[in-house]
Structure formats: structure tokens, C-alpha cells
Design a protein around this motif. Structure first.
Motif, PDB file in Angstrom:
ATOM      1  N   GLN A 149       0.809  -1.215   0.000  1.00  0.00           N
ATOM      2  CA  GLN A 149       0.000   0.000   0.000  1.00  0.00           C
ATOM      3  C   GLN A 149       0.846   1.270   0.000  1.00  0.00           C
ATOM      4  O   GLN A 149       0.308   2.373   0.095  1.00  0.00           O
ATOM      5  CB  GLN A 149      -0.964  -0.011   1.192  1.00  0.00           C
ATOM      6  CG  GLN A 149      -1.990  -1.147   1.045  1.00  0.00           C
ATOM      7  CD  GLN A 149      -2.936  -1.242   2.221  1.00  0.00           C
ATOM      8  OE1 GLN A 149      -3.648  -0.300   2.538  1.00  0.00           O
ATOM      9  NE2 GLN A 149      -2.939  -2.379   2.876  1.00  0.00           N
ATOM     10  N   ALA A 150       2.171   1.073  -0.098  1.00  0.00           N
ATOM     11  CA  ALA A 150       3.113   2.201  -0.170  1.00  0.00           C
ATOM     12  C   ALA A 150       2.922   3.170   0.988  1.00  0.00           C
ATOM     13  O   ALA A 150       2.794   4.385   0.800  1.00  0.00           O
ATOM     14  CB  ALA A 150       2.987   2.918  -1.517  1.00  0.00           C
ATOM     15  N   VAL A 151       2.877   2.612   2.200  1.00  0.00           N
ATOM     16  CA  VAL A 151       2.766   3.455   3.395  1.00  0.00           C
ATOM     17  C   VAL A 151       3.693   2.957   4.501  1.00  0.00           C
ATOM     18  O   VAL A 151       3.961   1.767   4.620  1.00  0.00           O
ATOM     19  CB  VAL A 151       1.323   3.467   3.989  1.00  0.00           C
ATOM     20  CG1 VAL A 151       0.376   4.313   3.165  1.00  0.00           C
ATOM     21  CG2 VAL A 151       0.773   2.059   4.168  1.00  0.00           C
ATOM     22  N   ASP A 152       4.206   3.916   5.274  1.00  0.00           N
ATOM     23  CA  ASP A 152       4.779   3.596   6.577  1.00  0.00           C
ATOM     24  C   ASP A 152       3.652   3.747   7.588  1.00  0.00           C
ATOM     25  O   ASP A 152       2.884   4.715   7.523  1.00  0.00           O
ATOM     26  CB  ASP A 152       5.912   4.567   6.936  1.00  0.00           C
ATOM     27  CG  ASP A 152       7.173   4.312   6.125  1.00  0.00           C
ATOM     28  OD1 ASP A 152       7.405   3.147   5.739  1.00  0.00           O
ATOM     29  OD2 ASP A 152       7.913   5.277   5.870  1.00  0.00           O
ATOM     30  N   VAL A 153       3.557   2.790   8.511  1.00  0.00           N
ATOM     31  CA  VAL A 153       2.462   2.800   9.477  1.00  0.00           C
ATOM     32  C   VAL A 153       3.016   2.783  10.893  1.00  0.00           C
ATOM     33  O   VAL A 153       3.907   1.983  11.207  1.00  0.00           O
ATOM     34  CB  VAL A 153       1.537   1.564   9.295  1.00  0.00           C
ATOM     35  CG1 VAL A 153       0.320   1.671  10.219  1.00  0.00           C
ATOM     36  CG2 VAL A 153       1.105   1.404   7.846  1.00  0.00           C
ATOM     37  N   ALA A 154       2.497   3.657  11.747  1.00  0.00           N
ATOM     38  CA  ALA A 154       2.806   3.629  13.180  1.00  0.00           C
ATOM     39  C   ALA A 154       1.558   3.137  13.907  1.00  0.00           C
ATOM     40  O   ALA A 154       0.468   3.675  13.690  1.00  0.00           O
ATOM     41  CB  ALA A 154       3.200   5.012  13.676  1.00  0.00           C
ATOM     42  N   PHE A 155       1.720   2.115  14.733  1.00  0.00           N
ATOM     43  CA  PHE A 155       0.599   1.508  15.461  1.00  0.00           C
ATOM     44  C   PHE A 155       0.594   2.027  16.893  1.00  0.00           C
ATOM     45  O   PHE A 155       1.559   1.827  17.629  1.00  0.00           O
ATOM     46  CB  PHE A 155       0.727  -0.020  15.457  1.00  0.00           C
ATOM     47  CG  PHE A 155       0.631  -0.628  14.081  1.00  0.00           C
ATOM     48  CD1 PHE A 155       1.754  -0.699  13.262  1.00  0.00           C
ATOM     49  CD2 PHE A 155      -0.573  -1.108  13.590  1.00  0.00           C
ATOM     50  CE1 PHE A 155       1.667  -1.246  11.981  1.00  0.00           C
ATOM     51  CE2 PHE A 155      -0.664  -1.662  12.320  1.00  0.00           C
ATOM     52  CZ  PHE A 155       0.466  -1.725  11.508  1.00  0.00           C
ATOM     53  N   VAL A 156      -0.503   2.667  17.254  1.00  0.00           N
ATOM     54  CA  VAL A 156      -0.614   3.322  18.559  1.00  0.00           C
ATOM     55  C   VAL A 156      -1.857   2.768  19.267  1.00  0.00           C
ATOM     56  O   VAL A 156      -2.977   3.211  19.005  1.00  0.00           O
ATOM     57  CB  VAL A 156      -0.720   4.858  18.370  1.00  0.00           C
ATOM     58  CG1 VAL A 156      -0.887   5.561  19.716  1.00  0.00           C
ATOM     59  CG2 VAL A 156       0.493   5.405  17.622  1.00  0.00           C
TER      60      VAL A 156
END
Lengths: 135, 135
Positions: B39-46
Motif C-alpha cells: 500500500q506504499a505506506v509507513d504505518v505507526a501503530f498506537v
């Protein structure tokens, strides 16, 4: 400080039509509806897990919610977190430079305290903080 | 059918800057970050309560998330519900006339199954459904 997501608020143009999706199609439960005169909205409360979907239908053309609907169309409007101590939370946020819409909590008719953080400080998200009565 | 809100996804233009609000100011915890190439994203999980905030930062200019950011700016992007049986849920939604982006579940690299409901059927909200592995 933050306990959980209390609700996700969604602006809609027609409450009955919106319930056909969230309740009839998705199978969520409609807990109740109420008119919130101070914000000129009808609200449908739809619990899901430990949170709620709140469907907001403006009842005039002047309120913030009505202007949002006119400008952006239906969609997610704000995200509300439950906190233990809203005054301490607001004091802390102000100290660290977060822009607040309400620097002191607003007290609802039910005793619930709430305040909004400005979307400019929250990646474009209108964030609400709740401190529940007796919580 | 629907168990809970799995996450609320927020599009941001800068992950580190966004963490200064959600983690440093609000006091939420950063569980981990990952790059989702598909999906061409960096994801931060909070995590927050029983749900999560997922901060999405596009890593190209072509993806759906990148185009959303360019068109609408940072803000809430989608709402994800956890379901017991995603195939049964999609079949039911299709039967009752809900417009689906994915008529069959997409299987992620971790085995997780997901599908999106079209915002046209959901009051302008992009709704994701998750069936977790082993859930």
C-alpha cells in the motif's frame, strides 16, 4: 491519561437512511437517539465493542456540524477519547504547546465534561476528550 | 458479526511529527512501526484501549493514501472493524445492496483477511473489515 476511544462521530445528512447501513446492514445495535440542543444535532448512538459510533445529523444550518456537512459532505467528523482527569489533561496539553479549542472543560447537561483539541495540533483530526461522571 | 473497532486510520504527512502529538503530548504508546509495501505506506501503530490508532504516511505519490493526502490533507482516512467471518459478512452486505470495494477478502502477508466497503454505502466513511488470523 487516555483510557480508550469513547466514540467516533460521523456526520450524516439523514439519520434514518444512515441507520440502514450501520444497523440494518452491518448488524450493529441502535442504543438510543437524542436531540442535543446545544449543538443543534440529532445523535444516534451505536455501540461497537468497547466504543460507539455516534451518527450526527444537524438540525439547523448554522452549527459547526451543519457547516462541516455542507463543506465536506458526510463522513468522519471527530474522534473522542475518554480520560481520567480532563483538567489535568488539558493543563498538560497546553504546557506542551497543543492548540486547544476549549482550554477549560465544557460541562454537559448530564454532568459529563468535554473539550476539543484543535485539528491543527492533531494531524487534521478534531479530537474530543471526555471525562465521564463518576468515572 | 462485528466484534469491535480494530483501528482508526489517520493519514499524516510526517510520521515523526505526528508522533509528537499522539505519543509525546497525548501520552499514548507507540507499539511499533512498519512499512507496508503493497500500500506504499509507513504505518505507526498506537494502541488505545481495545483499539488502535494507525498513522499512515504515504511513501510514494501514486497510492490511494498519497492521493487522499494531496486532495484532502491530513485527517481520518478509514475506520476498521474486526469481524468473526469476513466471507459471511461480505456475502451478507452484498445481498443487502451495500457497495463493496473488495467483493472477496484480500489476504495480507501475515494471513490477515481484509476488505473495504465503498464510502458511498457508508455515509462517506471508508470502512475496512478485518478477520484476524486465529480469531
Amino acid at each position: 491519561m487516555i483510557k480508550k476511544v469513547n466514540h467516533i462521530a460521523i456526520v450524516v445528512s439523514d439519520l434514518d437512511e444512515s441507520l440502514r447501513f450501520w444497523v440494518d446492514a452491518l448488524g450493529l445495535e441502535l442504543a438510543h437517539t437524542e436531540h442535543v440542543a446545544s449543538q443543534a444535532v440529532d445523535v444516534a448512538f451505536v455501540p461497537v465493542g468497547d466504543s460507539k459510533i455516534e451518527l450526527l445529523k444537524p438540525t439547523d444550518n448554522e452549527s459547526g456540524v451543519a457547516r462541516y456537512l455542507e463543506k465536506r459532505g458526510a463522513g468522519m467528523h471527530h474522534l473522542c477519547f475518554e480520560v481520567d482527569d480532563i483538567v489535568a489533561t488539558l493543563t498538560h496539553l497546553k504546557e506542551v504547546g497543543v492548540q486547544l479549542i476549549n482550554e477549560a472543560p465544557v460541562v454537559g447537561s448530564d454532568g459529563r465534561k468535554f473539550a476539543f483539541i484543535h485539528p491543527k495540533s492533531a494531524n487534521g483530526v478534531l479530537v474530543e476528550l471526555y471525562e465521564l461522571t463518576g468515572a
